[in-house]
Design a protein around this motif. Structure first.
Motif, PDB file in Angstrom:
ATOM      1  N   ILE A  28      -0.289  52.626  56.805  1.00 54.59           N
ATOM      2  CA  ILE A  28      -0.297  51.248  57.300  1.00 54.59           C
ATOM      3  C   ILE A  28       1.123  50.910  57.733  1.00 54.59           C
ATOM      4  O   ILE A  28       2.066  50.999  56.934  1.00 54.59           O
ATOM      5  CB  ILE A  28      -0.750  50.264  56.202  1.00 54.59           C
ATOM      6  CG1 ILE A  28      -2.140  50.654  55.677  1.00 54.59           C
ATOM      7  CG2 ILE A  28      -0.750  48.831  56.733  1.00 54.59           C
ATOM      8  CD1 ILE A  28      -2.579  49.864  54.454  1.00 54.59           C
ATOM      9  N   ARG A  45       3.868  49.582  61.402  1.00 58.53           N
ATOM     10  CA  ARG A  45       4.064  49.016  62.732  1.00 58.53           C
ATOM     11  C   ARG A  45       4.055  50.113  63.791  1.00 58.53           C
ATOM     12  O   ARG A  45       4.585  51.206  63.570  1.00 58.53           O
ATOM     13  CB  ARG A  45       5.401  48.273  62.788  1.00 58.53           C
ATOM     14  CG  ARG A  45       5.456  47.036  61.902  1.00 58.53           C
ATOM     15  CD  ARG A  45       4.751  45.876  62.555  1.00 58.53           C
ATOM     16  NE  ARG A  45       4.913  44.631  61.803  1.00 58.53           N
ATOM     17  CZ  ARG A  45       4.519  43.452  62.228  1.00 58.53           C
ATOM     18  NH1 ARG A  45       3.926  43.338  63.401  1.00 58.53           N
ATOM     19  NH2 ARG A  45       4.690  42.370  61.488  1.00 58.53           N
ATOM     20  N   ASP A  83       7.926  41.039  56.936  1.00 58.99           N
ATOM     21  CA  ASP A  83       6.960  41.743  56.112  1.00 58.99           C
ATOM     22  C   ASP A  83       7.312  43.220  55.935  1.00 58.99           C
ATOM     23  O   ASP A  83       6.536  43.985  55.418  1.00 58.99           O
ATOM     24  CB  ASP A  83       5.561  41.630  56.725  1.00 58.99           C
ATOM     25  CG  ASP A  83       5.560  41.940  58.211  1.00 58.99           C
ATOM     26  OD1 ASP A  83       4.598  41.556  58.870  1.00 58.99           O
ATOM     27  OD2 ASP A  83       6.533  42.549  58.693  1.00 58.99           O
ATOM     28  N   GLN A  84       8.509  43.630  56.376  1.00 61.15           N
ATOM     29  CA  GLN A  84       8.924  45.016  56.233  1.00 61.15           C
ATOM     30  C   GLN A  84      10.290  45.069  55.556  1.00 61.15           C
ATOM     31  O   GLN A  84      11.242  44.457  56.016  1.00 61.15           O
ATOM     32  CB  GLN A  84       9.026  45.695  57.603  1.00 61.15           C
ATOM     33  CG  GLN A  84       7.681  45.902  58.293  1.00 61.15           C
ATOM     34  CD  GLN A  84       6.923  47.041  57.676  1.00 61.15           C
ATOM     35  OE1 GLN A  84       6.004  46.816  56.915  1.00 61.15           O
ATOM     36  NE2 GLN A  84       7.281  48.245  57.975  1.00 61.15           N
ATOM     37  N   ASP A 113       5.014  47.303  68.081  1.00 62.79           N
ATOM     38  CA  ASP A 113       5.093  46.492  66.862  1.00 62.79           C
ATOM     39  C   ASP A 113       3.748  45.946  66.391  1.00 62.79           C
ATOM     40  O   ASP A 113       3.688  45.153  65.448  1.00 62.79           O
ATOM     41  CB  ASP A 113       6.092  45.337  67.008  1.00 62.79           C
ATOM     42  CG  ASP A 113       7.526  45.821  66.980  1.00 62.79           C
ATOM     43  OD1 ASP A 113       7.767  46.889  66.390  1.00 62.79           O
ATOM     44  OD2 ASP A 113       8.391  45.143  67.550  1.00 62.79           O
ATOM     45  N   ASP A 114       2.645  46.361  67.017  1.00 58.21           N
ATOM     46  CA  ASP A 114       1.327  45.992  66.495  1.00 58.21           C
ATOM     47  C   ASP A 114       1.170  46.569  65.081  1.00 58.21           C
ATOM     48  O   ASP A 114       1.661  47.661  64.778  1.00 58.21           O
ATOM     49  CB  ASP A 114       0.207  46.575  67.365  1.00 58.21           C
ATOM     50  CG  ASP A 114      -0.113  45.712  68.574  1.00 58.21           C
ATOM     51  OD1 ASP A 114       0.408  44.580  68.643  1.00 58.21           O
ATOM     52  OD2 ASP A 114      -0.888  46.168  69.433  1.00 58.21           O
ATOM     53  N   TRP A 115       0.457  45.836  64.226  1.00 62.53           N
ATOM     54  CA  TRP A 115       0.069  46.412  62.945  1.00 62.53           C
ATOM     55  C   TRP A 115      -1.005  47.466  63.198  1.00 62.53           C
ATOM     56  O   TRP A 115      -1.950  47.233  63.955  1.00 62.53           O
ATOM     57  CB  TRP A 115      -0.489  45.341  62.016  1.00 62.53           C
ATOM     58  CG  TRP A 115       0.548  44.664  61.167  1.00 62.53           C
ATOM     59  CD1 TRP A 115       1.030  43.405  61.298  1.00 62.53           C
ATOM     60  CD2 TRP A 115       1.223  45.243  60.050  1.00 62.53           C
ATOM     61  NE1 TRP A 115       1.974  43.150  60.330  1.00 62.53           N
ATOM     62  CE2 TRP A 115       2.109  44.268  59.542  1.00 62.53           C
ATOM     63  CE3 TRP A 115       1.171  46.483  59.421  1.00 62.53           C
ATOM     64  CZ2 TRP A 115       2.937  44.491  58.450  1.00 62.53           C
ATOM     65  CZ3 TRP A 115       2.001  46.709  58.331  1.00 62.53           C
ATOM     66  CH2 TRP A 115       2.864  45.721  57.856  1.00 62.53           C
ATOM     67  N   CYS A 149      -6.224  48.586  64.944  1.00 59.09           N
ATOM     68  CA  CYS A 149      -5.057  47.878  65.462  1.00 59.09           C
ATOM     69  C   CYS A 149      -5.207  46.381  65.176  1.00 59.09           C
ATOM     70  O   CYS A 149      -6.276  45.801  65.380  1.00 59.09           O
ATOM     71  CB  CYS A 149      -4.926  48.124  66.960  1.00 59.09           C
ATOM     72  SG  CYS A 149      -3.359  47.570  67.650  1.00 59.09           S
ATOM     73  N   ASN A 150      -4.135  45.768  64.700  1.00 57.89           N
ATOM     74  CA  ASN A 150      -4.119  44.336  64.356  1.00 57.89           C
ATOM     75  C   ASN A 150      -5.280  43.967  63.430  1.00 57.89           C
ATOM     76  O   ASN A 150      -6.103  43.093  63.735  1.00 57.89           O
ATOM     77  CB  ASN A 150      -4.168  43.474  65.618  1.00 57.89           C
ATOM     78  CG  ASN A 150      -2.973  43.708  66.521  1.00 57.89           C
ATOM     79  OD1 ASN A 150      -1.848  43.790  66.041  1.00 57.89           O
ATOM     80  ND2 ASN A 150      -3.215  43.846  67.817  1.00 57.89           N
ATOM     81  N   LEU A 198      -6.849  44.668  55.935  1.00 57.34           N
ATOM     82  CA  LEU A 198      -5.543  45.173  55.519  1.00 57.34           C
ATOM     83  C   LEU A 198      -5.493  45.354  54.000  1.00 57.34           C
ATOM     84  O   LEU A 198      -5.029  46.388  53.489  1.00 57.34           O
ATOM     85  CB  LEU A 198      -4.462  44.199  55.977  1.00 57.34           C
ATOM     86  CG  LEU A 198      -3.018  44.710  56.046  1.00 57.34           C
ATOM     87  CD1 LEU A 198      -2.910  45.913  56.966  1.00 57.34           C
ATOM     88  CD2 LEU A 198      -2.103  43.590  56.523  1.00 57.34           C
TER      89      LEU A 198
END
Length: 593
Positions: free
Chosen positions: A17, A19, A160-161, A230-232, A244-245, A251
């Motif tokens: 999980i 970016r 968040d990182q 930079d998409d999750w 994706c996202n 999540l």
């Protein structure tokens, strides 16, 4: 941003999980223009200088390999250096510049496109994947020509990182570039997974992913176009799914699964020195599949009892004599011997089973040669070796010489006829006679075994049992030939089913017949490393499994939790079934026993 899911080919298990970091192919930005006559030689020199710089970069990567880098990375850097030195790369584009006046980038891309088209005609999955190695080498040269280095991002500083948790998304990525991502201050966690549009189970991307034990999905077609910087991204390396996202709920679900996997892996590590024995005390032999001698440490680290499959053709790959489109420069006897000896010594007395050269019409040594109408049924494996007796004799001598340094077994692929077995055994005797006459040591008791991967072989086992010392079931090809399914053809790949009743019947009867005759029987195909099928194979009577080292501890755990009496009776019922849904359900229920 809307969430969406992509499906591809799972090549390395686990969940990541992070970016997304996108790599844009330099080839997409190549400019096309004609160079004036007076500037042609300057343009030639520009390409030559770029090639030289890439050479220096690869050499630097090699010398600076971290101690914990997988051995495969060094081998792949060597392959890329060989490709870069090949006249089809280092000279042919120069001729295009001189004759057509193309600029350097255009000339290189033109040549690579032509080579790629040749490789697209190859039906063998492994060799077809080598096209991507050529494209990756060209990509490095293009980046030098265009003044763009590999875009390794700084540590992500989003709220968040805390540490760099990066998932690389690319059309393709080379092993050398993977190393550039890994060898940063962030250490091995600089990137935690990757997704590519192209590739397959045997691509170098896949091989390195498994060696790094990093989740990866390949063959996703449009991932690099649909995923944004930079998409999750969530990689489910078990299912071959990329999300994706994802929503917060998804999540959290995957984070919980990821945590559970981490705990499970830590528990698995404790099994390294635990003997593989079923609950009722039946010992099981767990062997490793390797491609190169440098894979042996990983096999030992995983607790392998030996090498069940040394794919010797990997020693022959990427070795063209004068061009990628020309005949292979076959490694000589001494070179082969040294590689086999290295593996035998590395395994410290454990048996090493070396499969003889498995190339031919579906793995042409010359990619420009005429491809057979149906290469999977053509001149390949033992058929090819018997048609090239000097090449075969050279390999047999090298293998026999290595047997003086430890226990070696010879495995012959794609046998179907008694005369093929007899001719092979005769060749082995000839090699032994030559070595004796030359006073060269070897083990006169070397065992010779047969790959059972053609339905005819499985149905005519008595002639194999009479002549051979052991059997190894190659389930990948056995399934393919039994079902008439090309597993790399996406239009029919969904029909490739290891649980088809015909496939299960052939495997079960091979195990039973071989063992009744007192022969060791192993499975060395993908089924051996699939934990969902471990208990089914145990129930069939299988006592030798050979797989990628990374799969070994998971399979061992299944064995330790298996009760043979219960599994065997359930398996007999499964083998009597002819309904696919019933078989699939029953096999799934085996896991809960």
């Amino acid at each position: 941003m809307a969430s969406f899911t992509l499906h591809g080919i799972p090549v390395s298990r686990g969940i990541s999980i992070g970016r997304a970091h996108l790599l844009t192919p330099a080839a997409l930005d190549v400019k096309h223009y004609l160079v004036p006559e007076e500037q042609v030689e300057a343009e030639v020199k520009r390409l030559q200088d770029a090639i030289a710089e890439v050479h220096r970069g690869l050499q630097a990567l090699w010398t600076e390999l971290p101690k914990d880098a997988p051995t495969e990375l060094g081998a792949f850097i060597d392959v890329h250096a060989l490709i870069l030195s090949d006249p089809m790369i280092s000279e042919a584009p120069l001729d295009i510049i001189r004759t057509r006046h193309y600029n350097a980038e255009w000339a290189l891309v033109t040549q690579i496109d032509e080579l790629s088209a040749q490789f697209d005609e190859i039906e063998d999955e492994y060799l077809r994947e080598r096209k991507h190695d050529i494209q990756q080498v060209a990509e490095r040269v293009l980046k030098v020509l265009m003044g763009t280095a590999l875009n390794v991002p700084p540590v992500y500083s989003g709220e968040d990182q805390v540490a760099p948790q990066m998932i690389v998304v690319a059309h393709d990525i080379s092993p050398a570039d993977m190393l550039a991502f890994r060898d940063r201050d962030g250490g091995p966690q600089s990137f935690i997974g990757f997704v590519t549009d192209v590739g397959g189970q045997n691509s170098h991307t896949a091989i390195v992913a498994r060696s790094l034990d990093i989740p990866a999905v390949v063959g996703m077609s449009q991932a690099s176009r649909l995923v944004e910087q930079d998409d999750w991204v969530i990689i489910d390396g078990d299912a071959g799914v990329v999300i994706c996202n994802p929503s917060q709920q998804v999540l959290e679900q995957y984070r919980a699964r990821q945590a559970a996997l981490v705990k499970a892996r830590k528990r698995l590590l404790k099994l390294k020195k635990t003997p593989a024995v079923t609950k009722d005390g039946t010992p099981i032999t767990l062997l490793a599949n390797i491609e190169l001698p440098d894979d042996c440490p990983a096999a030992l680290e995983a607790g392998a009892n030996g090498v069940g499959l040394f794919r010797s053709e990997f020693l022959f790959m990427g070795r063209s004599a004068s061009g990628l489109g020309n005949a292979l420069r076959v490694p000589g006897e001494d070179e082969q011997f040294e590689q086999y000896r290295k593996a035998v010594v590395a395994m410290k007395g454990r048996p090493v089973t070396i499969r003889t050269l498995d190339v031919g019409a579906d793995k042409p040594l010359d990619p420009t040669e005429h491809t057979a109408l149906n290469p999977a049924l053509g001149l390949r494996a033992i058929r090819y070796c018997l048609a090239e007796p000097q090449l075969f004799l050279t390999q047999l001598r090298a293998i026999l010489r290595a047997s003086a340094f430890g226990k070696v077994r010879i495995l012959i692929p794609m046998l179907a006829h008694a005369f093929e077995i007899d001719q092979t055994l005769s060749m082995i005797e000839q090699a032994k006679l030559q070595l004796r006459e030359e006073g060269i040591k070897y083990d006169p008791g070397v065992e010779v075994g047969a790959m059972i991967e053609i339905p005819a072989a499985a149905l005519a086992l008595p002639m194999f049992v009479k002549r051979m010392h052991f059997l190894s079931i190659g389930t990948n090809d056995l399934i393919q030939y039994t079902l008439a399914i090309d597993r790399v053809d996406y239009e029919v790949a969904h029909l490739y089913n290891p649980l088809h009743p015909a496939v299960l019947g052939l495997i079960a009867s091979t195990i039973a017949t071989g063992q009744k005759a007192g022969l060791d029987v192993a499975v060395c195909g993908e089924m051996a490393g699939d934990t969902k099928l471990t208990r089914l194979l145990l129930g069939m009577g299988l006592r030798e499994f050979s797989m990628h080292p990374a799969q070994l501890l998971s399979v061992k755990q299944e064995i330790l939790n298996s009760d043979l009496a219960t599994i065997t009776s359930r398996t007999r019922r499964i083998l009597r079934s002819i309904e696919p849904n019933e078989i699939a359900t029953a096999v799934e229920q085996l896991q809960s026993l």
